[in-house]
Design an enzyme around this catalytic site. Sequence first.
Site, PDB file in Angstrom:
ATOM      1  N   CYS A 179       0.814  -1.216   0.000  1.00  0.00           N
ATOM      2  CA  CYS A 179       0.000   0.000   0.000  1.00  0.00           C
ATOM      3  C   CYS A 179       0.845   1.262   0.000  1.00  0.00           C
ATOM      4  CB  CYS A 179      -0.956  -0.002   1.189  1.00  0.00           C
ATOM      5  SG  CYS A 179      -0.133  -0.223   2.765  1.00  0.00           S
ATOM      6  N   CYS A 181      -1.671  -3.508   8.658  1.00  0.00           N
ATOM      7  CA  CYS A 181      -1.316  -2.269   9.372  1.00  0.00           C
ATOM      8  C   CYS A 181      -0.752  -2.595  10.756  1.00  0.00           C
ATOM      9  CB  CYS A 181      -2.533  -1.362   9.521  1.00  0.00           C
ATOM     10  SG  CYS A 181      -3.261  -0.880   7.955  1.00  0.00           S
TER      11      CYS A 181
END
Lengths: 229, 142
Positions: free
Chosen positions: B37, B106
């Site tokens: 990402c 994350c």
Amino acid sequence: MGFGRTSQAAGEFLMTDDARTVPTRCTECEAHLDFPMVCTGCRQLYPVPESVDYFTLLGLDRRYDLDEEQLHGVCLGLARYIHPDRFAEAPEEVRRLATRLSAEVNNAVAVLLDPVRRASYLLDLAGGPTAGQERGVPGELLREVLVLREQITEAKERHDEAELERLRATIGSQREENLRRIAPLAEGACAADAGHRRELRLRLNAMKYWDNLLAESTPDPLAPATPKP
Amino acid sequence: MAYSDKIVDHYQNPRNVGALDKNLPNVGTGIVGAPECGDVMKLQIMVDDDDRVVDAKFKTFGCGSAIASSSLATEWLKGKTLDEALQIRNTDIVKELSLPPVKIHCSVLAEDAIRAAIADVQRKKAGGADAVPEPTPQPQKV
């Protein structure tokens, strides 16, 4: 026209390096097949396995340096033979096959026309590493990204359009430079050793960071104009 | 997909945003990124003579879940010894924030950042005189 049925009958086959076979000669009219999924002579469709690589599917050499014009030409040419609209009157089975083959060709063209996706695809064919296996980036890129992100944030807070423009130009040329370095690595990917392929993966990983920086430094056209205090 | 109140809280009021002086011998810096990402996370810890974390700061450029994960990580780090800090797992962060499956990476990033920061300060402490001096050391009162 031979679109009445699909054929997997014996004929001449091309052995791809993943040991799957694709036909090279039409079993209906015996013409040489320019593409493994259709005979451009008699429109016979062949159910090419989904595992056949995109280069083989489109009749291209497996390399990074490709002629985009040629690829566009291949795409348009193939559509004349395999587009589902051409098989509106054909049996359900054939229409389904035409739909699947058209979707695969569209996917293949989308991947191969994009230089970054094409390089990544070549690396996958060469055995990786994937981004999941090798998460690194070249040198001190992450520090550089952090600094640039901070500069972008500050320029935005100050509404300093000139600084933002300067940052965007810097980021754009760095991104281009990275892409230039990907080219020779990707061209040799299929015959490359592990170190060479790892280097290519690091460069490909870097592209995502450069893309994000470019997007971040580009003004949002939908954002309301902020009046200066 | 609904985000938990805790994610939203950490995202809107991130704790411990900022920087510590990376040149101090008792400050460890971890910079990690997610190539999928393009998110980048910097996490820093300051330790006392007993290897206890006395301060932690972060700066994350990424999505709300990445910001929330690193914000939570800095809160958890404070007061822990380095050994205790090494016990923090990304799954703890997932649980605390109720991160959705697509955002689990994350929390992995936050755990990677914690480990990188710990490794950095341990290297500094072990290296002593061998440690490579940073090009522009800035004396700073702590």
